[in-house]
Design a protein around this motif. Structure first.
Motif, PDB file in Angstrom:
ATOM      1  N   ASP A   1       2.189  15.624   7.255  1.00 25.53           N
ATOM      2  CA  ASP A   1       1.819  14.444   8.020  1.00 25.53           C
ATOM      3  C   ASP A   1       2.137  14.685   9.489  1.00 25.53           C
ATOM      4  O   ASP A   1       3.313  14.780   9.852  1.00 25.53           O
ATOM      5  CB  ASP A   1       2.625  13.269   7.446  1.00 25.53           C
ATOM      6  CG  ASP A   1       2.257  11.947   8.085  1.00 25.53           C
ATOM      7  OD1 ASP A   1       1.346  11.925   8.933  1.00 25.53           O
ATOM      8  OD2 ASP A   1       2.894  10.950   7.729  1.00 25.53           O
TER       9      ASP A   1
ATOM     10  N   LEU B   1      -3.298  17.230   2.632  1.00 24.08           N
ATOM     11  CA  LEU B   1      -2.851  16.779   1.316  1.00 24.08           C
ATOM     12  C   LEU B   1      -3.398  17.732   0.262  1.00 24.08           C
ATOM     13  O   LEU B   1      -4.572  18.087   0.300  1.00 24.08           O
ATOM     14  CB  LEU B   1      -3.370  15.368   1.006  1.00 24.08           C
ATOM     15  CG  LEU B   1      -2.893  14.238   1.918  1.00 24.08           C
ATOM     16  CD1 LEU B   1      -3.514  12.916   1.477  1.00 24.08           C
ATOM     17  CD2 LEU B   1      -1.384  14.139   1.923  1.00 24.08           C
TER      18      LEU B   1
ATOM     19  N   ASP C   1      -2.524  17.384   9.498  1.00 24.57           N
ATOM     20  CA  ASP C   1      -2.467  16.583   8.267  1.00 24.57           C
ATOM     21  C   ASP C   1      -3.084  17.390   7.133  1.00 24.57           C
ATOM     22  O   ASP C   1      -4.158  17.960   7.308  1.00 24.57           O
ATOM     23  CB  ASP C   1      -3.291  15.291   8.407  1.00 24.57           C
ATOM     24  CG  ASP C   1      -2.695  14.334   9.426  1.00 24.57           C
ATOM     25  OD1 ASP C   1      -1.467  14.358   9.603  1.00 24.57           O
ATOM     26  OD2 ASP C   1      -3.465  13.576  10.039  1.00 24.57           O
TER      27      ASP C   1
ATOM     28  N   ARG D   1       0.855  -1.189   0.000  1.00 22.21           N
ATOM     29  CA  ARG D   1       0.000   0.000   0.000  1.00 22.21           C
ATOM     30  C   ARG D   1       0.890   1.237   0.000  1.00 22.21           C
ATOM     31  O   ARG D   1       1.801   1.348   0.806  1.00 22.21           O
ATOM     32  CB  ARG D   1      -0.899   0.001   1.234  1.00 22.21           C
ATOM     33  CG  ARG D   1      -2.048   0.973   1.090  1.00 22.21           C
ATOM     34  CD  ARG D   1      -3.148   0.660   2.026  1.00 22.21           C
ATOM     35  NE  ARG D   1      -2.656   0.572   3.400  1.00 22.21           N
ATOM     36  CZ  ARG D   1      -3.410   0.207   4.425  1.00 22.21           C
ATOM     37  NH1 ARG D   1      -4.657  -0.130   4.240  1.00 22.21           N
ATOM     38  NH2 ARG D   1      -2.922   0.161   5.633  1.00 22.21           N
TER      39      ARG D   1
ATOM     40  N   TYR E   1       1.316   7.332   2.903  1.00 23.02           N
ATOM     41  CA  TYR E   1       0.369   8.435   3.031  1.00 23.02           C
ATOM     42  C   TYR E   1       0.796   9.603   2.147  1.00 23.02           C
ATOM     43  O   TYR E   1       1.939  10.044   2.220  1.00 23.02           O
ATOM     44  CB  TYR E   1       0.334   8.865   4.512  1.00 23.02           C
ATOM     45  CG  TYR E   1      -0.390  10.157   4.787  1.00 23.02           C
ATOM     46  CD1 TYR E   1      -1.775  10.181   4.901  1.00 23.02           C
ATOM     47  CD2 TYR E   1       0.312  11.346   4.950  1.00 23.02           C
ATOM     48  CE1 TYR E   1      -2.441  11.363   5.171  1.00 23.02           C
ATOM     49  CE2 TYR E   1      -0.352  12.530   5.223  1.00 23.02           C
ATOM     50  CZ  TYR E   1      -1.727  12.537   5.328  1.00 23.02           C
ATOM     51  OH  TYR E   1      -2.378  13.705   5.587  1.00 23.02           O
ATOM     52  N   GLY E   2      -0.125  10.055   1.305  1.00 22.18           N
ATOM     53  CA  GLY E   2       0.143  11.235   0.489  1.00 22.18           C
ATOM     54  C   GLY E   2       1.175  11.041  -0.607  1.00 22.18           C
ATOM     55  O   GLY E   2       1.737  12.004  -1.092  1.00 22.18           O
ATOM     56  N   HIS E   3       1.432   9.800  -1.019  1.00 22.21           N
ATOM     57  CA  HIS E   3       2.510   9.553  -1.988  1.00 22.21           C
ATOM     58  C   HIS E   3       2.277  10.269  -3.313  1.00 22.21           C
ATOM     59  O   HIS E   3       3.216  10.640  -4.001  1.00 22.21           O
ATOM     60  CB  HIS E   3       2.668   8.049  -2.226  1.00 22.21           C
ATOM     61  CG  HIS E   3       1.556   7.484  -3.044  1.00 22.21           C
ATOM     62  ND1 HIS E   3       1.716   7.123  -4.352  1.00 22.21           N
ATOM     63  CD2 HIS E   3       0.253   7.275  -2.754  1.00 22.21           C
ATOM     64  CE1 HIS E   3       0.551   6.701  -4.824  1.00 22.21           C
ATOM     65  NE2 HIS E   3      -0.338   6.777  -3.876  1.00 22.21           N
TER      66      HIS E   3
ATOM     67  N   ALA F   1       2.235  17.291   1.009  1.00 26.38           N
ATOM     68  CA  ALA F   1       1.801  16.304   1.999  1.00 26.38           C
ATOM     69  C   ALA F   1       2.354  16.675   3.365  1.00 26.38           C
ATOM     70  O   ALA F   1       3.561  16.638   3.583  1.00 26.38           O
ATOM     71  CB  ALA F   1       2.273  14.907   1.590  1.00 26.38           C
TER      72      ALA F   1
ATOM     73  N   ASP G   1      -8.696  11.329  10.838  1.00 25.71           N
ATOM     74  CA  ASP G   1      -7.263  11.069  10.721  1.00 25.71           C
ATOM     75  C   ASP G   1      -7.007   9.564  10.717  1.00 25.71           C
ATOM     76  O   ASP G   1      -7.927   8.763  10.853  1.00 25.71           O
ATOM     77  CB  ASP G   1      -6.454  11.845  11.769  1.00 25.71           C
ATOM     78  CG  ASP G   1      -6.516  11.229  13.154  1.00 25.71           C
ATOM     79  OD1 ASP G   1      -7.058  10.123  13.301  1.00 25.71           O
ATOM     80  OD2 ASP G   1      -6.018  11.870  14.096  1.00 25.71           O
ATOM     81  N   ARG G   2      -5.720   9.202  10.553  1.00 27.19           N
ATOM     82  CA  ARG G   2      -5.428   7.781  10.369  1.00 27.19           C
ATOM     83  C   ARG G   2      -5.652   6.956  11.622  1.00 27.19           C
ATOM     84  O   ARG G   2      -5.764   5.753  11.576  1.00 27.19           O
ATOM     85  CB  ARG G   2      -4.024   7.603   9.808  1.00 27.19           C
ATOM     86  CG  ARG G   2      -4.052   7.748   8.302  1.00 27.19           C
ATOM     87  CD  ARG G   2      -2.681   7.879   7.766  1.00 27.19           C
ATOM     88  NE  ARG G   2      -2.051   9.065   8.321  1.00 27.19           N
ATOM     89  CZ  ARG G   2      -0.770   9.194   8.515  1.00 27.19           C
ATOM     90  NH1 ARG G   2       0.018   8.206   8.229  1.00 27.19           N
ATOM     91  NH2 ARG G   2      -0.293  10.309   9.002  1.00 27.19           N
TER      92      ARG G   2
END
Ligand code: ATP
Length: 332
Positions: free
Chosen positions: A51, A73, A71, A39, A42-44, A49, A295-296
């Motif tokens: 974080d 993006l 956070d 996967r 985050y924000g790739h 981005a 959020d995550r």
């Protein structure tokens, strides 16, 4: 699928079937673990981005947490606004994205550059090549003794562009922003709105990946402010530049597609504007919807108006439904 089931059926004995199920679930787990490993981070694929960004200021032994795990993006080509009350952390975030300040913790990447680990030279290159800025104070954006065209040419000159190319680029940008008539005027010979449009041209001169604007309409009346937003939209549409506008003016939500609210150093809610075209009548309508950021860790900030209206405090009751989650005041 069918083949495996057939083989199991032929195996007949219950023990064998159980072993088969075990093998299947093991490979399933492996597949799941692999999917997790592959996967993307985050924000790739985001241009900006942030974080869990933290910025702590210490003055006279007192700590202020200006950013508390923010956070954010932003996708390439977006035109978006950040809004928030005074002291919410907007300028702190802007200074970090501009490469003028360094976060205390967390991660921040813009156009593939890591804002926490850049050395002095990389930071200077970043400010010259990756980002352009427009500040609130019109005087901070332009040099007073240079004409509009000379102001736009200056960053190109610093990058070693030839005189002819500089002058064409300056004329093109001034025309795009509808201030070609100001070409040979100095800032004091232009209105505030004209100065800000020239400032946008200056910021765009080196074709930055991101244009950052901190309260760009703060010193302007609302009609002039609208012209400035139109100028940002035009730059975004015609040049494809990603634009982030910071403001305390809530009405900006009518001017851009996405508005992210910052509260207490974190992104809290987001308003998305969509235009619909009615195929029968040909009429355009605009709808705005407010979203909360999840959020995550699964944390969600409920708007204060909502929680106060229902007297929600400390603890709420959750119920999972087929397609939504219900949140109830704690009735205990
Ligand atoms: N250099 C600094 N030293 C100490 N504290 C700071 C510094 N810069 C900002 N702060 C504090 O951090 C918090 C966030 O400030 P920030 O300027 O980012 O807010 P803002 O949303 O931009 O506000 P405004 O709309 O008034 O400009 C505030 O409490 C502020 O006092």
């Amino acid at each position: 699928g069918a083949v495996a089931a057939g083989a199991e059926g032929a195996g007949a004995a219950a023990g064998m079937a159980a072993a088969g199920a075990e093998v299947r679930s093991l490979s399933e787990l492996e597949a799941r673990a692999a999917a997790r490993r592959d996967r993307p981070a985050y924000g790739h694929d985001a241009l900006i981005a942030c974080d869990r960004l933290v910025r702590i200021f210490t003055t006279d032994g007192v700590e202020v947490q200006a950013l508390q795990g923010l956070d954010l993006l932003v996708t390439e080509g977006e035109l978006m606004a950040l809004v928030g009350a005074s002291g919410s952390g907007k300028s702190t975030l802007m200074n970090i994205l501009a490469g003028l300040d360094v976060p205390t913790a967390g991660q921040a990447k813009v156009a593939g550059r890591d804002l926490l680990s850049m050395d002095a030279k990389a930071r200077l290159d970043y400010r010259r090549e990756v980002v352009g800025f427009v500040w609130q104070q019109t005087a901070r954006n332009l040099l007073p003794y240079l004409t509009a065209a000379q102001n736009v040419s200056l960053p190109l000159q610093l990058r070693g562009r030839r005189a002819k190319g500089r002058s064409t680029r300056a004329d093109d940008l001034l025309t795009l922003l509808e201030v070609a008539h100001c070409r040979d005027r100095r800032p004091h010979q232009m209105s505030g709105g004209e100065q800000q449009r020239v400032a946008i041209a200056v910021a765009l001169a080196n074709n930055p990946s991101v244009l950052l604007a901190d309260e760009p309409t703060g010193e302007l009346d609302s009609a002039t402010a609208e012209q400035i937003f139109a100028a940002f939209r035009k730059a975004n549409e015609e040049l494809g530049t990603t634009i982030v506008i910071v403001t305390h003016d809530q009405s900006v939500a009518d001017e851009v597609r996405r508005t992210v609210a910052i509260r207490d150093g974190r992104t809290s809610t987001e308003v998305l504007r969509r235009t619909h075209l009615d195929e029968q009548t040909g009429e355009e309508s605009v709808t705005s919807r407010e979203y909360a950021m999840l959020d995550r860790a699964g944390r969600l900030q409920l708007p204060r108006e909502y929680t106060e209206a229902l007297g929600m405090e400390h603890r709420v009751l959750l119920e999972l439904e087929q397609d939504h989650i219900q949140v109830w005041p704690d009735g205990e």
